[in-house]
Design a protein around this motif. Sequence first.
Motif, PDB file in Angstrom:
ATOM      1  N   ILE A  89      59.338  36.997  -8.202  1.00 27.86           N
ATOM      2  CA  ILE A  89      61.234  37.227  -7.503  1.00 27.86           C
ATOM      3  C   ILE A  89      62.637  36.995  -8.247  1.00 27.86           C
ATOM      4  N   ASP A  90      63.234  37.957  -8.835  1.00 29.80           N
ATOM      5  CA  ASP A  90      64.228  38.065  -9.973  1.00 29.80           C
ATOM      6  C   ASP A  90      65.374  37.368  -8.887  1.00 29.80           C
ATOM      7  N   LEU A  91      65.454  36.255  -8.948  1.00 25.64           N
ATOM      8  CA  LEU A  91      66.458  34.982  -7.562  1.00 25.64           C
ATOM      9  C   LEU A  91      68.191  34.825  -8.528  1.00 25.64           C
ATOM     10  N   ARG A  92      68.243  36.218  -9.883  1.00 21.86           N
ATOM     11  CA  ARG A  92      69.884  35.911 -10.155  1.00 21.86           C
ATOM     12  C   ARG A  92      70.856  36.506  -8.364  1.00 21.86           C
ATOM     13  N   PRO A  93      69.931  37.839  -8.456  1.00 22.43           N
ATOM     14  CA  PRO A  93      70.916  38.291  -7.286  1.00 22.43           C
ATOM     15  C   PRO A  93      71.312  37.256  -6.277  1.00 22.43           C
ATOM     16  N   ILE A  94      69.826  36.568  -5.414  1.00 16.63           N
ATOM     17  CA  ILE A  94      71.043  35.441  -4.827  1.00 16.63           C
ATOM     18  C   ILE A  94      71.446  34.505  -4.912  1.00 16.63           C
TER      19      ILE A  94
ATOM     20  N   ASN B 110      72.133  27.709   0.508  1.00 12.30           N
ATOM     21  CA  ASN B 110      71.399  26.801  -0.376  1.00 12.30           C
ATOM     22  C   ASN B 110      69.810  27.942  -0.380  1.00 12.30           C
ATOM     23  N   TYR B 111      69.120  27.725  -0.958  1.00 10.44           N
ATOM     24  CA  TYR B 111      68.213  29.229  -0.881  1.00 10.44           C
ATOM     25  C   TYR B 111      67.337  28.099   0.484  1.00 10.44           C
TER      26      TYR B 111
ATOM     27  N   ILE C 283      66.244  31.764   2.707  1.00  6.61           N
ATOM     28  CA  ILE C 283      64.708  31.825   3.139  1.00  6.61           C
ATOM     29  C   ILE C 283      64.577  31.335   4.436  1.00  6.61           C
ATOM     30  N   MET C 284      65.257  30.434   5.417  1.00  2.00           N
ATOM     31  CA  MET C 284      64.823  30.716   6.989  1.00  2.00           C
ATOM     32  C   MET C 284      65.191  32.219   7.243  1.00  2.00           C
ATOM     33  N   ALA C 285      66.785  32.483   6.663  1.00  2.00           N
ATOM     34  CA  ALA C 285      66.906  33.543   6.939  1.00  2.00           C
ATOM     35  C   ALA C 285      66.265  34.932   7.250  1.00  2.00           C
ATOM     36  N   ALA C 286      65.826  35.000   5.611  1.00  2.00           N
ATOM     37  CA  ALA C 286      64.493  35.894   5.769  1.00  2.00           C
ATOM     38  C   ALA C 286      63.910  36.023   6.565  1.00  2.00           C
ATOM     39  N   LEU C 287      62.885  34.787   6.431  1.00  2.49           N
ATOM     40  CA  LEU C 287      61.837  34.742   7.368  1.00  2.49           C
ATOM     41  C   LEU C 287      62.101  35.462   9.093  1.00  2.49           C
ATOM     42  N   VAL C 288      63.667  35.261   9.252  1.00  4.51           N
ATOM     43  CA  VAL C 288      63.918  34.785  11.193  1.00  4.51           C
ATOM     44  C   VAL C 288      64.153  36.402  10.781  1.00  4.51           C
ATOM     45  N   LYS C 289      64.864  37.161  10.197  1.00  4.58           N
ATOM     46  CA  LYS C 289      64.775  38.590  10.078  1.00  4.58           C
ATOM     47  C   LYS C 289      63.200  39.573   9.603  1.00  4.58           C
ATOM     48  N   CYS C 290      62.280  38.716   9.069  1.00  6.01           N
ATOM     49  CA  CYS C 290      61.312  39.642   8.777  1.00  6.01           C
ATOM     50  C   CYS C 290      60.533  39.448   9.963  1.00  6.01           C
ATOM     51  N   PHE C 291      60.425  38.287  11.271  1.00  3.97           N
ATOM     52  CA  PHE C 291      59.478  38.972  12.497  1.00  3.97           C
ATOM     53  C   PHE C 291      60.430  38.955  13.380  1.00  3.97           C
ATOM     54  N   VAL C 292      61.820  39.649  13.039  1.00  2.00           N
ATOM     55  CA  VAL C 292      62.653  40.374  14.049  1.00  2.00           C
ATOM     56  C   VAL C 292      62.056  41.679  13.759  1.00  2.00           C
ATOM     57  N   LEU C 293      61.991  42.477  12.311  1.00  2.00           N
ATOM     58  CA  LEU C 293      61.615  43.454  11.904  1.00  2.00           C
ATOM     59  C   LEU C 293      59.739  44.232  12.414  1.00  2.00           C
ATOM     60  N   ARG C 294      59.711  42.852  12.064  1.00  2.00           N
ATOM     61  CA  ARG C 294      57.833  42.880  11.596  1.00  2.00           C
ATOM     62  C   ARG C 294      57.044  42.164  13.215  1.00  2.00           C
TER      63      ARG C 294
ATOM     64  N   SER D 118      57.339  29.526  15.720  1.00  2.00           N
ATOM     65  CA  SER D 118      56.805  30.640  15.085  1.00  2.00           C
ATOM     66  C   SER D 118      56.312  30.312  13.378  1.00  2.00           C
ATOM     67  N   ILE D 119      57.528  29.679  13.185  1.00  2.00           N
ATOM     68  CA  ILE D 119      57.555  29.424  11.604  1.00  2.00           C
ATOM     69  C   ILE D 119      57.150  27.868  11.396  1.00  2.00           C
ATOM     70  N   PHE D 120      56.750  27.240   9.979  1.00  2.00           N
ATOM     71  CA  PHE D 120      56.487  25.424  10.262  1.00  2.00           C
ATOM     72  C   PHE D 120      57.695  25.739   8.578  1.00  2.00           C
ATOM     73  N   LEU D 121      58.217  25.796   8.328  1.00  2.00           N
ATOM     74  CA  LEU D 121      59.209  25.396   7.073  1.00  2.00           C
ATOM     75  C   LEU D 121      59.500  24.560   6.223  1.00  2.00           C
TER      76      LEU D 121
END
Length: 225
Positions: free
Chosen positions: A46-51, A68-69, A73-84, A198-201
């Motif tokens: 994954i290209d991380l330059r935009p992040i 930080n990352y 990542i946590m925000a992205a995972l929570v959003k994934c669980f909301v949408l899916r 739900s998630i253990f990060l």
Amino acid sequence: MEKREKKHGDRFDAYWLRDEAPSMAQFIAFLYPNRADNEAYIQQDIDLRPIDEYLAKKNEGLEKDKYNYFHIIMAALVKCFVLRPRMNRFISGNRVYERDHISVAFVVKKHFADSSEEGLAYKHYGGDDTIDTLHTSILEEIYQCRRDDVKDNSSDFMDKLVRLPHWMLKIVVNILFFLDHRGKVPFDLIKADPNYASIFLTNLGSIGLQSGYHHLNNWGTNSFF
């Protein structure tokens, strides 16, 4: 998350999908009753330059508590669980369940030292949360876990258990597995147990470690990242 009345067979933290889960999923619950019976992994670049650019903008003017990352990542995972929401399903006792909430757990070192104890952070999130609300709540939880006069519920319970004679501890663990299989473990014992989130990060970057492989375990009901 959809809230509905709990019925017989539901857990305190999830709804039993009696007829809502596909027949294949219900059959797999008997074919693969343990969480570690069937694992699949993918590797992707994954290209991380935009992040990096996004983090630079978010951290402009901040001297401490920077984004930080881990927050991304946590925000992205929570959003994934909301949408899916199907990602928030699990199998226990040969039944397919869907959680009535989204929760994230992670380990916090009280001090950056080999001899330091660890604290277990456990937070609930929802569809209204953003990167900013997650950032604030994560920092609050980290500061709380790092207090030497505070011990999380799970660690406190385990401290008591390991003081028991070995034969008695084995009996207690077997009872807990029996109750877990039926979704009847007392809520006060596992309300902050990361294995029930739900998630253990795990934030390996915080200790300078590269990504690694960790198999699933058969206790608890969460997803590992």
